[in-house]
Write a protein that holds these residues in place. Sequence first.
Motif, PDB file in Angstrom:
ATOM      1  N   ALA A  46       0.847  -1.185   0.000  1.00 18.58           N
ATOM      2  CA  ALA A  46       0.000   0.000   0.000  1.00 18.58           C
ATOM      3  C   ALA A  46       0.889   1.244   0.000  1.00 18.58           C
ATOM      4  CB  ALA A  46      -0.911  -0.018   1.219  1.00 18.58           C
ATOM      5  N   GLU A  47       0.259   2.412  -0.037  1.00 20.22           N
ATOM      6  CA  GLU A  47       0.975   3.686   0.084  1.00 20.22           C
ATOM      7  C   GLU A  47       0.462   4.417   1.312  1.00 20.22           C
ATOM      8  OE1 GLU A  47      -0.368   7.022  -1.018  1.00 20.22           O
ATOM      9  OE2 GLU A  47      -2.000   6.511  -2.405  1.00 20.22           O
ATOM     10  N   PHE A  48       1.099   5.559   1.645  1.00 16.08           N
ATOM     11  CA  PHE A  48       0.809   6.242   2.901  1.00 16.08           C
ATOM     12  C   PHE A  48      -0.268   7.308   2.809  1.00 16.08           C
ATOM     13  CE2 PHE A  48       5.375   5.022   3.519  1.00 16.08           C
ATOM     14  CZ  PHE A  48       5.131   4.042   4.461  1.00 16.08           C
ATOM     15  N   GLY A  49      -0.713   7.650   1.591  1.00 15.46           N
ATOM     16  CA  GLY A  49      -1.768   8.632   1.444  1.00 15.46           C
ATOM     17  C   GLY A  49      -1.252   9.985   0.973  1.00 15.46           C
ATOM     18  N   PRO A  50      -2.155  10.847   0.480  1.00 17.48           N
ATOM     19  CA  PRO A  50      -1.760  12.172  -0.016  1.00 17.48           C
ATOM     20  C   PRO A  50      -0.963  12.956   1.032  1.00 17.48           C
ATOM     21  CG  PRO A  50      -4.040  11.711  -0.594  1.00 17.48           C
ATOM     22  CD  PRO A  50      -3.604  10.607   0.334  1.00 17.48           C
ATOM     23  N   GLY A  51       0.092  13.584   0.564  1.00 14.47           N
ATOM     24  CA  GLY A  51       0.974  14.325   1.453  1.00 14.47           C
ATOM     25  C   GLY A  51       2.178  13.528   1.888  1.00 14.47           C
ATOM     26  N   PHE A  52       2.127  12.216   1.712  1.00 13.12           N
ATOM     27  CA  PHE A  52       3.237  11.340   2.076  1.00 13.12           C
ATOM     28  C   PHE A  52       3.614  10.505   0.848  1.00 13.12           C
ATOM     29  CE2 PHE A  52       0.488  11.802   5.880  1.00 13.12           C
ATOM     30  CZ  PHE A  52       1.322  12.635   6.607  1.00 13.12           C
ATOM     31  N   ASP A  53       4.040  11.208  -0.179  1.00  4.98           N
ATOM     32  CA  ASP A  53       4.256  10.583  -1.481  1.00  4.98           C
ATOM     33  C   ASP A  53       5.671  10.007  -1.539  1.00  4.98           C
ATOM     34  OD1 ASP A  53       1.755  11.682  -1.981  1.00  4.98           O
ATOM     35  OD2 ASP A  53       2.612  13.503  -2.849  1.00  4.98           O
ATOM     36  N   LEU A  54       5.852   8.871  -0.893  1.00  5.18           N
ATOM     37  CA  LEU A  54       7.168   8.282  -0.691  1.00  5.18           C
ATOM     38  C   LEU A  54       7.255   6.938  -1.414  1.00  5.18           C
ATOM     39  CD1 LEU A  54       7.438   9.029   3.138  1.00  5.18           C
ATOM     40  CD2 LEU A  54       8.319  10.408   1.246  1.00  5.18           C
ATOM     41  N   VAL A  55       8.300   6.780  -2.217  1.00  5.39           N
ATOM     42  CA  VAL A  55       8.473   5.588  -3.036  1.00  5.39           C
ATOM     43  C   VAL A  55       9.634   4.759  -2.483  1.00  5.39           C
ATOM     44  CG1 VAL A  55       8.976   4.733  -5.355  1.00  5.39           C
ATOM     45  CG2 VAL A  55       7.644   6.845  -5.056  1.00  5.39           C
ATOM     46  N   TYR A  69      13.101   5.878   1.454  1.00  9.73           N
ATOM     47  CA  TYR A  69      11.905   6.380   0.796  1.00  9.73           C
ATOM     48  C   TYR A  69      12.240   7.686   0.080  1.00  9.73           C
ATOM     49  CZ  TYR A  69       9.225   2.951   3.415  1.00  9.73           C
ATOM     50  OH  TYR A  69       8.737   1.782   3.916  1.00  9.73           O
ATOM     51  N   LYS A  70      11.998   7.713  -1.203  1.00 14.31           N
ATOM     52  CA  LYS A  70      12.273   8.890  -2.025  1.00 14.31           C
ATOM     53  C   LYS A  70      10.968   9.596  -2.351  1.00 14.31           C
ATOM     54  CE  LYS A  70      13.309   8.151  -6.317  1.00 14.31           C
ATOM     55  NZ  LYS A  70      14.074   7.714  -7.512  1.00 14.31           N
ATOM     56  N   LYS A  71      10.956  10.912  -2.148  1.00 11.30           N
ATOM     57  CA  LYS A  71       9.765  11.665  -2.507  1.00 11.30           C
ATOM     58  C   LYS A  71       9.600  11.677  -4.019  1.00 11.30           C
ATOM     59  CE  LYS A  71       9.022  14.777   1.376  1.00 11.30           C
ATOM     60  NZ  LYS A  71       8.834  16.186   1.791  1.00 11.30           N
ATOM     61  N   GLY A  72       8.348  11.503  -4.441  1.00 13.59           N
ATOM     62  CA  GLY A  72       8.103  11.497  -5.872  1.00 13.59           C
ATOM     63  C   GLY A  72       6.690  11.964  -6.164  1.00 13.59           C
ATOM     64  N   PRO A  73       6.365  12.181  -7.430  1.00 11.07           N
ATOM     65  CA  PRO A  73       5.000  12.566  -7.778  1.00 11.07           C
ATOM     66  C   PRO A  73       4.037  11.415  -7.536  1.00 11.07           C
ATOM     67  CG  PRO A  73       6.270  12.097  -9.755  1.00 11.07           C
ATOM     68  CD  PRO A  73       7.239  12.060  -8.614  1.00 11.07           C
ATOM     69  N   ARG A  74       2.830  11.755  -7.139  1.00 13.68           N
ATOM     70  CA  ARG A  74       1.819  10.720  -6.934  1.00 13.68           C
ATOM     71  C   ARG A  74       1.430  10.103  -8.269  1.00 13.68           C
ATOM     72  NH1 ARG A  74      -0.364   9.869  -2.360  1.00 13.68           N
ATOM     73  NH2 ARG A  74      -2.223   8.925  -3.260  1.00 13.68           N
ATOM     74  N   GLY A  75       1.235   8.801  -8.232  1.00 18.07           N
ATOM     75  CA  GLY A  75       0.816   8.107  -9.435  1.00 18.07           C
ATOM     76  C   GLY A  75      -0.611   7.595  -9.298  1.00 18.07           C
ATOM     77  N   ARG A  76      -0.976   6.700 -10.199  1.00 14.61           N
ATOM     78  CA  ARG A  76      -2.285   6.054 -10.158  1.00 14.61           C
ATOM     79  C   ARG A  76      -2.088   4.560 -10.352  1.00 14.61           C
ATOM     80  NH1 ARG A  76      -6.543   8.763 -14.100  1.00 14.61           N
ATOM     81  NH2 ARG A  76      -7.846   7.276 -12.933  1.00 14.61           N
ATOM     82  N   GLY A  77      -2.645   3.785  -9.446  1.00 15.36           N
ATOM     83  CA  GLY A  77      -2.531   2.340  -9.570  1.00 15.36           C
ATOM     84  C   GLY A  77      -1.119   1.840  -9.337  1.00 15.36           C
ATOM     85  N   TRP A  78      -0.724   0.850 -10.102  1.00 15.66           N
ATOM     86  CA  TRP A  78       0.545   0.151  -9.900  1.00 15.66           C
ATOM     87  C   TRP A  78       1.745   1.011 -10.283  1.00 15.66           C
ATOM     88  CZ3 TRP A  78       1.754  -4.804  -8.152  1.00 15.66           C
ATOM     89  CH2 TRP A  78       3.058  -5.255  -8.400  1.00 15.66           C
ATOM     90  N   ALA A  87       7.078  10.484   8.394  1.00 16.67           N
ATOM     91  CA  ALA A  87       6.677  10.321   7.001  1.00 16.67           C
ATOM     92  C   ALA A  87       6.716  11.622   6.191  1.00 16.67           C
ATOM     93  CB  ALA A  87       5.250   9.755   6.927  1.00 16.67           C
ATOM     94  N   LYS A  88       6.937  12.773   6.836  1.00 13.20           N
ATOM     95  CA  LYS A  88       6.973  14.023   6.084  1.00 13.20           C
ATOM     96  C   LYS A  88       8.241  14.202   5.282  1.00 13.20           C
ATOM     97  CE  LYS A  88       3.750  16.516   9.028  1.00 13.20           C
ATOM     98  NZ  LYS A  88       3.554  17.563  10.052  1.00 13.20           N
ATOM     99  N   GLY A 120      -3.338   4.823  -4.251  1.00 12.19           N
ATOM    100  CA  GLY A 120      -4.774   4.741  -3.981  1.00 12.19           C
ATOM    101  C   GLY A 120      -5.140   3.679  -2.983  1.00 12.19           C
ATOM    102  N   ALA A 121      -4.228   2.741  -2.740  1.00 14.57           N
ATOM    103  CA  ALA A 121      -4.413   1.751  -1.674  1.00 14.57           C
ATOM    104  C   ALA A 121      -3.674   2.283  -0.448  1.00 14.57           C
ATOM    105  CB  ALA A 121      -3.863   0.399  -2.101  1.00 14.57           C
ATOM    106  N   VAL A 122      -4.393   2.890   0.474  1.00 10.25           N
ATOM    107  CA  VAL A 122      -3.769   3.667   1.547  1.00 10.25           C
ATOM    108  C   VAL A 122      -3.795   2.904   2.868  1.00 10.25           C
ATOM    109  CG1 VAL A 122      -3.867   5.819   2.876  1.00 10.25           C
ATOM    110  CG2 VAL A 122      -4.372   5.840   0.429  1.00 10.25           C
TER     111      VAL A 122
END
Length: 302
Positions: free
Chosen positions: A114-123, A134-143, A296-297, A196-198
């Motif tokens: 899963a991912e951490f949710g909007p504002g915590f865009d960590l890959v 965890y590297k900050k990155g743009p939010r994606g969609r799905g996989w 997570a920030k 999207g899976a938070v």
Amino acid sequence: MVLVHRNRPDVVVDTVAAFEAQGLPLEVVVVDNSDSTTVAGELGERLAGRATVLSTGRNAGFGPGANTGLRHWLASGTGDRVVVAPHDARPEPGCLAAITAELDLRPDAGLASAEFGPGFDLVPTFDWVIGGFYKKGPRGRGWQDVDYPHGTLMVATRRLLEEVGLFDDRYFAYCEEADLGRRARASGWRVGMVWGAVVRNDTLPPQLVSDYLKERNTLLLVRDGGRWPTFVRGVLGAGMAVGRARRDRAAAGLHLRLWWHAVRDFRRRSFGPPPPEVWDLVAGRDRPEVPADEWAKGPATP
């Protein structure tokens, strides 16, 4: 699914309820890492008919504790996928359904998280010098293909675990999911995070002990890259320890000693639980909990 628990029975009961609310059929196994078997007995009563409770009788760590539940699941022969999470994971509605749908589309995928949710865009990202981070990155969609799944909520397939093995018990806690992801990708499996899976969790373990474990275990994680990356990672770890010492001058010596213990234990090949002298160092000085949003920030240090 496998939930790894220690000394928080109220929390894990609520977590089981949160996963039940996902609306998917689940067979729940709670692995109790509490020192007292009475906690496992209490959980067995409170979760009767809802979960199987297995007791390790000790603080076995996240990876070894999860392995206890995974072996139980593999031996049962039922189900092609398993969810692994700590006792305070809180999936938001539709989290598991989103991960399941993405895995259904990818027969070559063996791990997803899963991912951490909007504002915590960590890959989740792996580097042979830095290790797992965890590297900050743009939010994606799905996989999104990633280097490893994060351990707050991950899903593994039976085929992958039978092929590449379970968590490496030496890690105890921290870096075990990066190691599993590295082994999976080396064997040709895809590893992903599903936007999207938070999932959320409220707190993280004591910070000083985790500093020791992250440093020692990251050295173990990168050593397959050779002596030079391992040496550079040790120097990087020393720099981070000095930085912590400068920010926390009242405990400067403590931060440096923890780094020294981490490097020493790595060189001695002394892994597993933190040794008694590390617990003695942090006794009465560590914060009992770290708010998850504080961590997570920004990118997590390895």
